[in-house]
Motif scaffolding. Structure first.
Motif, PDB file in Angstrom:
ATOM      1  N   ARG A   1       0.973  -1.205   0.060  1.00 52.42           N
ATOM      2  CA  ARG A   1       0.099  -0.011   0.093  1.00 52.42           C
ATOM      3  C   ARG A   1       0.969   1.302   0.031  1.00 52.42           C
ATOM      4  O   ARG A   1       0.409   2.329   0.832  1.00 52.42           O
ATOM      5  N   ASP A   2       1.849   1.246  -0.796  1.00 48.93           N
ATOM      6  CA  ASP A   2       2.948   2.296  -0.976  1.00 48.93           C
ATOM      7  C   ASP A   2       2.537   3.173  -2.240  1.00 48.93           C
ATOM      8  O   ASP A   2       2.952   2.736  -3.300  1.00 48.93           O
ATOM      9  N   VAL A   3       2.280   4.347  -1.834  1.00 50.14           N
ATOM     10  CA  VAL A   3       1.423   5.280  -3.138  1.00 50.14           C
ATOM     11  C   VAL A   3       2.737   5.639  -3.638  1.00 50.14           C
ATOM     12  O   VAL A   3       2.900   5.772  -4.984  1.00 50.14           O
ATOM     13  N   GLU A   4       3.846   5.925  -3.004  1.00 51.59           N
ATOM     14  CA  GLU A   4       5.091   6.602  -3.648  1.00 51.59           C
ATOM     15  C   GLU A   4       5.833   5.342  -4.583  1.00 51.59           C
ATOM     16  O   GLU A   4       6.369   5.896  -5.676  1.00 51.59           O
ATOM     17  N   MET A   5       5.878   4.189  -4.154  1.00 56.90           N
ATOM     18  CA  MET A   5       6.474   3.281  -4.883  1.00 56.90           C
ATOM     19  C   MET A   5       5.656   3.012  -6.079  1.00 56.90           C
ATOM     20  O   MET A   5       6.142   2.827  -7.124  1.00 56.90           O
ATOM     21  N   LEU A   6       4.213   3.091  -5.859  1.00 53.94           N
ATOM     22  CA  LEU A   6       3.304   2.918  -7.020  1.00 53.94           C
ATOM     23  C   LEU A   6       3.570   4.047  -8.058  1.00 53.94           C
ATOM     24  O   LEU A   6       3.713   3.737  -9.333  1.00 53.94           O
TER      25      LEU A   6
END
Length: 142
Positions: A72-77
């Motif tokens: 659930r990592d938006v930055e990684m996404l």
């Protein structure tokens, strides 16, 4: 006369048995149709807003994208999507939206969209309660 009576009786018993078997078969068929309809309805409920199965989409995403959703990592996404070709990124991200893995929600009075991950294994009760608490907190301090 006893022979005629017995033959008539046996004939009626056999006819009755046939009617019972026909009725039972008819009921079984009706029950099977109802069960099939319920199964189809359940499958439809399990699909995302765009008609895709979230589990199937998750399993077919590239491993890097799967990791983003699992953590659930938006930055990684954002990093993973930007490292892909625009066509691939758009394709995979649209499938995530259509399956309900990624949901855009209006969070504030300005109707700005805040995107969030959706856990396909979570019933959402905790997230709903937490979201309601956040909204109440925001309203009190506005």
């Amino acid at each position: 006369m006893d022979k005629e009576y017995l033959d008539s009786y046996n004939s009626e018993v056999e006819a009755f048995k046939k009617r019972v078997f026909v009725a039972v078969d008819k009921r079984r068929l009706e029950k099977a149709k109802l069960a099939e309809q319920k199964d189809e309805e359940e499958v439809e409920r399990e699909l995302g807003p765009g008609g895709l199965d979230p589990i199937e989409v998750m399993q077919t995403l590239p491993p890097d994208l799967q990791d983003c959703f699992i953590s659930r990592d938006v930055e990684m996404l954002k990093r993973v999507l930007s490292s892909m070709s625009p066509e691939d990124a758009k394709y995979h991200f649209q499938r995530c939206i259509d399956s309900g893995l990624w949901v855009a929600n209006a969070q504030d009075d300005n109707e700005e969209e805040e995107n969030e991950f959706v856990d396909v294994n979570d019933d959402g009760d905790d997230a709903k309660a937490e979201k309601n608490e956040d909204q109440q907190h925001d309203q009190k301090h506005s």
